[in-house]
Design a protein around this motif. Structure first.
Motif, mmCIF file in Angstrom:
data_model
loop_
_atom_site.group_PDB
_atom_site.id
_atom_site.type_symbol
_atom_site.label_atom_id
_atom_site.label_comp_id
_atom_site.label_asym_id
_atom_site.label_seq_id
_atom_site.Cartn_x
_atom_site.Cartn_y
_atom_site.Cartn_z
ATOM 1 N N LEU A 28 0.957 -1.272 0.158
ATOM 2 C CA LEU A 28 -0.096 -0.167 -0.395
ATOM 3 C C LEU A 28 1.344 1.238 0.240
ATOM 4 C CD1 LEU A 28 -3.052 -1.094 2.340
ATOM 5 C CD2 LEU A 28 -3.303 -0.089 0.417
ATOM 6 N N PRO A 31 0.949 2.868 -4.108
ATOM 7 C CA PRO A 31 0.039 4.260 -4.147
ATOM 8 C C PRO A 31 0.158 5.320 -3.092
ATOM 9 C CG PRO A 31 -1.454 2.536 -3.480
ATOM 10 C CD PRO A 31 0.162 2.078 -3.395
ATOM 11 N N TRP A 119 -3.175 -5.951 -7.484
ATOM 12 C CA TRP A 119 -4.169 -5.326 -6.758
ATOM 13 C C TRP A 119 -3.698 -3.968 -6.404
ATOM 14 C CZ3 TRP A 119 -9.323 -5.700 -8.627
ATOM 15 C CH2 TRP A 119 -9.746 -6.298 -8.872
ATOM 16 N N VAL A 120 -3.406 -3.884 -5.539
ATOM 17 C CA VAL A 120 -2.650 -2.407 -4.962
ATOM 18 C C VAL A 120 -1.881 -1.579 -5.509
ATOM 19 C CG1 VAL A 120 -1.444 -1.769 -3.014
ATOM 20 C CG2 VAL A 120 -2.538 -4.095 -2.613
ATOM 21 N N ALA A 123 -4.724 0.316 -7.764
ATOM 22 C CA ALA A 123 -5.251 1.185 -6.680
ATOM 23 C C ALA A 123 -4.385 2.178 -7.342
ATOM 24 C CB ALA A 123 -4.621 0.577 -5.432
ATOM 25 N N THR A 124 -3.601 2.111 -7.557
ATOM 26 C CA THR A 124 -2.485 3.222 -8.021
ATOM 27 C C THR A 124 -3.438 4.590 -9.025
ATOM 28 O OG1 THR A 124 -0.366 2.229 -7.418
ATOM 29 C CG2 THR A 124 -0.030 4.936 -8.341
ATOM 30 N N ILE A 126 -6.327 4.776 -9.143
ATOM 31 C CA ILE A 126 -7.373 5.767 -8.102
ATOM 32 C C ILE A 126 -6.241 7.258 -7.329
ATOM 33 C CG2 ILE A 126 -9.048 5.505 -6.020
ATOM 34 C CD1 ILE A 126 -9.974 4.000 -8.712
ATOM 35 N N ARG A 191 -14.649 -8.796 -8.871
ATOM 36 C CA ARG A 191 -13.309 -8.817 -9.093
ATOM 37 C C ARG A 191 -12.359 -8.722 -10.261
ATOM 38 N NH1 ARG A 191 -10.681 -12.424 -4.228
ATOM 39 N NH2 ARG A 191 -11.064 -12.354 -3.123
ATOM 40 N N LEU A 198 -11.036 -0.089 -13.834
ATOM 41 C CA LEU A 198 -10.033 0.139 -13.751
ATOM 42 C C LEU A 198 -8.857 0.276 -14.921
ATOM 43 C CD1 LEU A 198 -9.481 -0.790 -9.699
ATOM 44 C CD2 LEU A 198 -10.477 0.944 -10.351
#
Length: 420
Positions: A28, A31, A119-120, A123-124, A126, A191, A198
């Motif tokens: 995490l 991001p 997935w992490v 997320a960058t 967003i 998912r 995304l």
């Protein structure tokens, strides 16, 4: 009794800490490193560098008790940190070192850990949205045939705050392929749909960046990966030959771009300028055998070519060769270039072989990302200057060395998402 209790507490604390450090949720910090843009508005802000350095240090610390070599990597990180925070040149030894350290941080991760890590990383996209800015005119709008739609869209080119347009486009192109890979391989429909959304959002940002390379290369990577997937058994049997052929095709592609009489290089004034810069870099690298082997250091070739190509009134100004391999040849020499080629050949060979094994879904994503990293490196110095793209690129290349997952239940391929 007190000492025994303290010793037990200490051991439990260390065990819990190591368990946390091995968690993929540590990613995490990747991001969240974009929050460093709030503290300093520049292409490589100190806040972003510090967060990425902490991430690397914690990644290495998890394996330190069992493998002392990770202590050496922590030392290397500490030594180069000041040079990353306060760069003295456009091209620096810290560039490829950060890529290598991020690659090392991704080693020994299981397939389950990689799935969460991807997935992490996705997320960058967003997290980056509040930092999106608009710069010069977006040339990709010319590809839209409908005038009303073209005029209704933002005319400026998308960038992540003060990260350059091309480097922002590179990051979004890479994230779009991570989304593609998760869409193809996730077993749960929601998912898979989320990953597709995304990934598409990231590719829309690529379209808005005006970068031609980042617009085309993700699509080309998807086509190649789909072909490899449909014939994965054949690809796995010929992995070494295909990896070598891929590097040879990359060389031929660059020769086509940079050859003086090439019609491709003469098609656009920007391409002509890039070709001239690349030829200048190569000429300087070949001027003597010692310089060819060891390189000429950092910014020396850039300064020379700035005065010889299209910036005659300046002694500096060409920050890079628009090609990772040409840049490495000029700055670090033939030895470094050969090692880079060997490393890429091994990465692609392992990914090709992995398409037919238990890690096939993960290798599909890794192959798409590796193809994009290679292709973008042929037309842009993607591994220079900006720490976030260096770290993310090196980290994703380590997918080729994913280890078997720790769960006892056998993994099940999702026939819906990764079927031929």
């Amino acid at each position: 009794m007190v000492l025994a209790g303290w010793g037990a507490f200490h051991r439990c604390f260390l065990a819990g800490l190591l368990t946390y450090l091995k968690s993929p949720w540590l990613d995490l910090l990747l991001p969240l490193s974009l929050s460093g843009l709030l503290w300093e508005r520049s292409g490589n802000p100190a806040g972003m560098v510090w967060i990425l350095a902490v991430w690397l240090g914690l990644k290495f610390l998890r394996w330190l008790p069992s493998q002392p070599v990770y202590g050496v990597l922590i030392g290397v990180l500490a030594v180069i940190l000041s040079a990353v925070l306060h760069p003295v040149s456009g091209s620096a030894p810290t560039d490829l070192l950060l890529v290598l350290l991020a690659f090392a941080a991704g080693l020994q991760q299981t397939r389950d850990q990689w799935r969460i890590a991807l997935w992490v990383v996705l997320a960058t996209v967003i997290v980056s949205l509040p930092f999106v800015e608009f710069s010069r005119f977006n040339g990709n709008l010319d590809a839209i045939p409908w005038t009303a739609l073209r005029d209704a869209l933002p005319q400026g080119a998308v960038r992540i705050q003060k990260i350059t347009i091309n480097r922002s486009a590179y990051l979004y192109g890479l994230f779009s392929l991570v989304g593609y890979g998760l869409w193809r391989t996730e077993q749960r429909p929601w998912r898979s749909i989320l990953a597709a959304v995304l990934g598409c959002l990231s590719y829309l940002l690529v379209c808005g960046s005006g970068s031609r390379a980042a617009l085309f290369f993700p699509l080309a990577a998807v086509v190649v990966v789909e072909l490899c997937w449909r014939h994965r058994q054949w690809v796995a049997r010929r992995a070494r030959f295909l990896a070598a052929s891929l590097l040879l095709l990359s060389l031929l592609f660059n020769l086509t771009l940079y050859w003086p009489s090439s019609p491709v290089a003469a098609a656009d004034p920007s391409d002509v300028g890039r070709a001239e810069v690349a030829r200048c870099f190569v000429r300087q690298a070949l001027r003597s055998f010692p310089d060819l082997v060891s390189g000429q250091g950092y910014d020396r070739v850039s300064d020379h070519c700035a005065s010889k190509v299209f910036l005659p009134e300046k002694t500096t100004g060409i920050p890079h060769a628009h090609n990772v391999f040409v840049q490495a040849l000029a700055d670090q020499g033939l030895v470094t270039l050969v090692l880079m080629a060997i490393a890429l050949a091994l990465i692609f060979q392992r990914l090709f072989i992995g398409l037919s094994g238990d890690a096939a879904p993960l290798c599909l994503t890794g192959l798409a990302c590796a193809l994009f990293i290679l292709s973008a490196s042929l037309v842009e110095s993607t591994l220079l200057k900006t720490s976030l793209q260096q770290v993310v690129s090196g980290y994703l290349l380590a997918i080729a060395w994913a280890v078997p997952q720790v769960s006892s239940a056998p993994s099940q391929e999702n026939s819906r998402t990764i079927s031929p």
